[in-house]
Design a protein around this motif. Structure first.
Motif, mmCIF file in Angstrom:
data_model
loop_
_atom_site.group_PDB
_atom_site.id
_atom_site.type_symbol
_atom_site.label_atom_id
_atom_site.label_comp_id
_atom_site.label_asym_id
_atom_site.label_seq_id
_atom_site.Cartn_x
_atom_site.Cartn_y
_atom_site.Cartn_z
ATOM 1 N N HIS A 1 40.165 115.261 9.354
ATOM 2 C CA HIS A 1 39.184 116.342 9.487
ATOM 3 C C HIS A 1 37.906 115.854 10.150
ATOM 4 O O HIS A 1 36.802 116.071 9.646
ATOM 5 C CB HIS A 1 38.864 116.977 8.133
ATOM 6 C CG HIS A 1 38.473 118.419 8.276
ATOM 7 N ND1 HIS A 1 37.256 118.919 7.930
ATOM 8 C CD2 HIS A 1 39.163 119.468 8.777
ATOM 9 C CE1 HIS A 1 37.195 120.209 8.198
ATOM 10 N NE2 HIS A 1 38.345 120.580 8.709
ATOM 11 N N LYS B 1 27.291 125.113 -8.170
ATOM 12 C CA LYS B 1 27.762 125.573 -6.860
ATOM 13 C C LYS B 1 29.169 126.122 -7.068
ATOM 14 O O LYS B 1 29.910 125.637 -7.933
ATOM 15 C CB LYS B 1 27.845 124.394 -5.880
ATOM 16 C CG LYS B 1 26.503 123.754 -5.549
ATOM 17 C CD LYS B 1 25.953 124.281 -4.257
ATOM 18 C CE LYS B 1 24.771 123.435 -3.826
ATOM 19 N NZ LYS B 1 23.766 124.169 -3.104
ATOM 20 N N HIS C 1 30.948 124.850 3.432
ATOM 21 C CA HIS C 1 31.382 123.685 4.225
ATOM 22 C C HIS C 1 30.262 123.277 5.177
ATOM 23 O O HIS C 1 29.526 124.123 5.674
ATOM 24 C CB HIS C 1 32.646 124.029 5.031
ATOM 25 C CG HIS C 1 33.400 122.811 5.482
ATOM 26 N ND1 HIS C 1 33.064 122.125 6.612
ATOM 27 C CD2 HIS C 1 34.426 122.152 4.914
ATOM 28 C CE1 HIS C 1 33.880 121.092 6.747
ATOM 29 N NE2 HIS C 1 34.726 121.079 5.724
ATOM 30 N N ARG C 2 30.146 121.993 5.401
ATOM 31 C CA ARG C 2 29.114 121.494 6.311
ATOM 32 C C ARG C 2 29.357 122.004 7.732
ATOM 33 O O ARG C 2 28.413 122.190 8.489
ATOM 34 C CB ARG C 2 29.157 119.953 6.332
ATOM 35 C CG ARG C 2 28.622 119.301 5.089
ATOM 36 C CD ARG C 2 27.261 118.663 5.326
ATOM 37 N NE ARG C 2 26.847 117.840 4.201
ATOM 38 C CZ ARG C 2 26.112 118.284 3.206
ATOM 39 N NH1 ARG C 2 25.725 119.557 3.184
ATOM 40 N NH2 ARG C 2 25.761 117.503 2.203
ATOM 41 N N LYS D 1 31.542 127.677 9.358
ATOM 42 C CA LYS D 1 30.698 128.853 9.033
ATOM 43 C C LYS D 1 31.544 130.090 9.223
ATOM 44 O O LYS D 1 31.086 131.163 9.561
ATOM 45 C CB LYS D 1 29.446 128.871 9.932
ATOM 46 C CG LYS D 1 28.618 127.591 9.799
ATOM 47 C CD LYS D 1 28.278 127.273 8.346
ATOM 48 C CE LYS D 1 27.759 125.845 8.146
ATOM 49 N NZ LYS D 1 27.688 125.476 6.714
HETATM 50 C C1 SDX Z 1 35.548 118.901 1.766
HETATM 51 O O1 SDX Z 1 33.298 117.456 5.820
HETATM 52 C C2 SDX Z 1 34.506 117.769 5.665
HETATM 53 O O2 SDX Z 1 35.247 118.019 6.624
HETATM 54 C C3 SDX Z 1 34.988 117.778 4.247
HETATM 55 C C4 SDX Z 1 36.398 118.308 4.031
HETATM 56 C C5 SDX Z 1 37.435 117.393 4.632
HETATM 57 O O3 SDX Z 1 38.532 117.874 4.923
HETATM 58 O O4 SDX Z 1 37.158 116.165 4.691
HETATM 59 O O5 SDX Z 1 36.522 119.604 4.593
HETATM 60 C C6 SDX Z 1 36.704 118.395 2.549
HETATM 61 O O6 SDX Z 1 34.759 118.112 1.294
HETATM 62 C C7 SDX Z 1 35.350 120.390 1.641
HETATM 63 C C8 SDX Z 1 34.068 120.737 0.809
HETATM 64 C C9 SDX Z 1 34.445 120.634 -0.658
HETATM 65 N N1 SDX Z 1 33.217 120.800 -1.509
HETATM 66 C C10 SDX Z 1 33.069 121.902 -2.245
HETATM 67 O O7 SDX Z 1 33.819 122.869 -2.241
HETATM 68 C C11 SDX Z 1 31.860 121.832 -3.170
HETATM 69 C C12 SDX Z 1 31.088 123.140 -3.095
HETATM 70 N N2 SDX Z 1 30.509 123.203 -1.771
HETATM 71 C C13 SDX Z 1 29.130 122.769 -1.601
HETATM 72 O O8 SDX Z 1 28.813 121.644 -2.353
HETATM 73 C C14 SDX Z 1 28.701 122.793 -0.156
HETATM 74 O O9 SDX Z 1 29.228 123.907 0.406
HETATM 75 C C15 SDX Z 1 28.980 121.623 0.744
HETATM 76 C C16 SDX Z 1 28.461 120.334 0.182
HETATM 77 C C17 SDX Z 1 30.427 121.499 1.035
HETATM 78 C C18 SDX Z 1 28.209 121.903 1.989
HETATM 79 O O10 SDX Z 1 26.855 122.023 1.577
HETATM 80 P P1 SDX Z 1 25.733 122.386 2.607
HETATM 81 O O11 SDX Z 1 25.721 121.425 3.736
HETATM 82 O O12 SDX Z 1 24.473 122.616 1.865
HETATM 83 O O13 SDX Z 1 26.257 123.737 3.174
HETATM 84 P P2 SDX Z 1 25.373 124.689 3.978
HETATM 85 O O14 SDX Z 1 24.254 123.947 4.666
HETATM 86 O O15 SDX Z 1 26.271 125.501 4.836
HETATM 87 O O16 SDX Z 1 24.713 125.602 2.852
HETATM 88 C C19 SDX Z 1 23.997 126.730 3.269
HETATM 89 C C20 SDX Z 1 23.368 127.246 1.998
HETATM 90 C C21 SDX Z 1 22.541 126.209 1.259
HETATM 91 O O17 SDX Z 1 21.493 126.952 0.630
HETATM 92 P P3 SDX Z 1 20.027 126.921 1.317
HETATM 93 O O18 SDX Z 1 19.590 125.483 1.350
HETATM 94 O O19 SDX Z 1 20.208 127.504 2.724
HETATM 95 O O20 SDX Z 1 19.208 127.804 0.412
HETATM 96 O O21 SDX Z 1 24.373 127.690 1.087
HETATM 97 C C22 SDX Z 1 24.235 126.999 -0.126
HETATM 98 C C23 SDX Z 1 23.458 125.733 0.160
HETATM 99 O O22 SDX Z 1 22.746 125.332 -0.993
HETATM 100 N N3 SDX Z 1 25.586 126.655 -0.572
HETATM 101 C C24 SDX Z 1 26.147 127.101 -1.691
HETATM 102 C C25 SDX Z 1 27.441 126.570 -1.698
HETATM 103 N N4 SDX Z 1 27.620 125.835 -0.613
HETATM 104 C C26 SDX Z 1 26.475 125.869 0.090
HETATM 105 N N5 SDX Z 1 25.685 127.873 -2.685
HETATM 106 C C27 SDX Z 1 26.529 128.134 -3.697
HETATM 107 N N6 SDX Z 1 27.802 127.660 -3.775
HETATM 108 C C28 SDX Z 1 28.281 126.870 -2.792
HETATM 109 N N7 SDX Z 1 29.517 126.405 -2.869
#
Ligand code: SDX
Length: 393
Positions: free
Chosen positions: A194, A264, A270-271, A274
């Protein structure tokens, strides 16, 4: 020269991130391995063929596939002395802790394939890792439940072998259901690579110092364990179980939106994506299939997951933040239905991703521009100041 790993310790740049392996379009929700869309590979290919594609850049001919499968199969056993490592762990140790330890210890056993400047030794190490990580993951599971280790069977395909090593016991015959093996194989494919996710970047950074591949993969496994990354599949299922019933979903949606609450929505966001994570779509279809196959109807966890997805996708916060289900949202439901405890979800992610880590590591090592990863920082601390004796503080 191009194929020899060299770096000048004087350089301070980070490891190169140009790559020809995986492409992600986060806005369109597209994922390609070497140009092939993940949906097509999940539907038409199989994991070992995807391993060949990720490692060598092209789909194999029939002969190339036979040879590759033979090379992997004959490396699936681990050195008998490695069995001793497990006995140093508590029985209730998380299998990810065991995997980090045992796979790191491979460095001590396979030093004959750790000269990373030798392309052939890099190839042997790659095959050994792809072949042995499932065996070690299965051993970690068996150890955690107090059952004897089960040796790999060369006549089984990769996914069937893993199910066999996890679920068979000496006391009775174990028949691998081909449909379940197919679902397992598809899960491996969906997690294979990925791009530059946190654990892959960890493997590249570790590899950029010249560390041996076994130690680099152990570093990647350690990083993957985090609940924000690969640990999310276990955290997501535990969250769905905690929600328990559809009527409690609004409470958790509210918590996810509350900035003062660290909660969360696991398996969401996802990083890079979108838009929908294309893997989540395939996983959702597979969840229906596997539960149907196992005769599990009205699975409460799946009902909560589907309703949670529906409500979240209609919620303005999730729409505005572009939060969609990711690869971890449905995978745990399938793995639980197959009989795995939640503690085995991330080890399965790790064994699936080993080929991606290895392919990215090989690509970096062979890149003449690859240098030791040495990110810089923006210092915002105190200015220079003189020491103060303790009596004067
Ligand atoms: C994997 O990178 C990869 O490719 C990883 C992966 C792979 O195959 O290797 O795809 C595998 O790691 C998938 C992700 C698994 N993690 C989760 O499901 C955990 C829950 N998700 C979050 O922790 C979060 O979505 C992240 C860490 C994955 C991403 O976080 P970001 O970078 O903050 O996401 P973003 O910038 O798009 O967030 C935008 C906003 C933020 O709020 P603001 O700062 O704008 O106010 O949305 C919020 C975030 O705080 N947000 C969430 C959320 N995820 C992001 N709010 C509530 N619940 C969530 N799950």
């Amino acid at each position: 020269q191009a194929d020899v790993f060299t770096y000048d310790p004087g350089f301070t740049s980070t490891a190169s991130c140009d790559s020809t392996i995986t492409f992600i379009d986060g806005d369109k929700g597209e994922l390609w391995y070497r140009g092939y869309p993940i949906e097509q590979l999940a539907a038409q290919s199989h994991y070992l063929e995807v391993c060949y594609l990720l490692l060598y850049g092209e789909l194999p001919t029939a002969e190339q596939m036979v040879d590759f499968e033979r090379r992997v199969t004959r490396h699936t056993m681990v050195h008998e002395q490695m069995h001793n490592f497990f006995r140093g762990f508590r029985r209730d140790a998380h299998p990810m802790a065991t995997m980090v330890g045992v796979i790191g210890a491979m460095s001590a056993f396979y030093h004959d394939s750790t000269d990373i400047n030798d392309p052939w030794q890099r190839e042997v190490a790659a095959i050994r890792l792809i072949a042995k990580v499932p065996t070690i993951a299965a051993m970690a599971y068996k150890y955690s439940i107090g059952q004897p280790f089960v040796y790999p069977q060369n006549e089984l395909d990769y996914a069937s072998n893993f199910l066999h090593m996890c679920f068979s016991v000496p006391a009775e015959k174990y028949h691998v259901d081909p449909a379940l093996a197919r679902a397992m194989d598809r899960i491996f494919t969906l997690h294979a690579d990925h791009e530059q996710n946190a654990s892959t970047s960890t493997v590249r950074l570790a590899g950029s110092s010249g560390a041996n591949p076994f130690a680099c993969i152990a570093a990647g496994i350690a990083c993957l364990w985090g609940p924000a990354h690969g640990g999310a599949n276990q955290a997501c299922l535990e969250m769905l179980r905690e929600i328990g019933t559809v009527d409690r979903i609004p409470e958790y949606i509210a918590r996810a939106k509350d900035k003062s609450d660290p909660f969360k929505l696991m398996g969401f966001g996802h990083r890079v994506y979108k838009n929908f994570d294309p893997r989540a779509k395939v996983m959702k279809e597979s969840a229906d299939e596997v539960l149907e196959l196992l005769g599990i109807h009205d699975n409460p966890t799946l009902q909560v997951a589907k309703e949670l997805e529906k409500i979240a996708l209609e919620d303005e916060y999730f729409i505005e933040k572009k939060l969609y289900p990711n690869v971890d949202f449905y995978s745990g439901i399938i793995l639980e239905a197959m009989g795995f405890p939640t503690s085995m979800f991330t080890p399965i992610f790790a064994l699936s991703r080993t080929v991606g880590w290895v392919a990215q590591w090989k690509e970096m090592i062979a890149d003449p521009q690859a240098k030791i990863g040495r990110p810089r920082q923006l210092y915002v601390g105190e200015g220079k100041r003189d020491y103060i004796e303790v009596g004067a503080r």
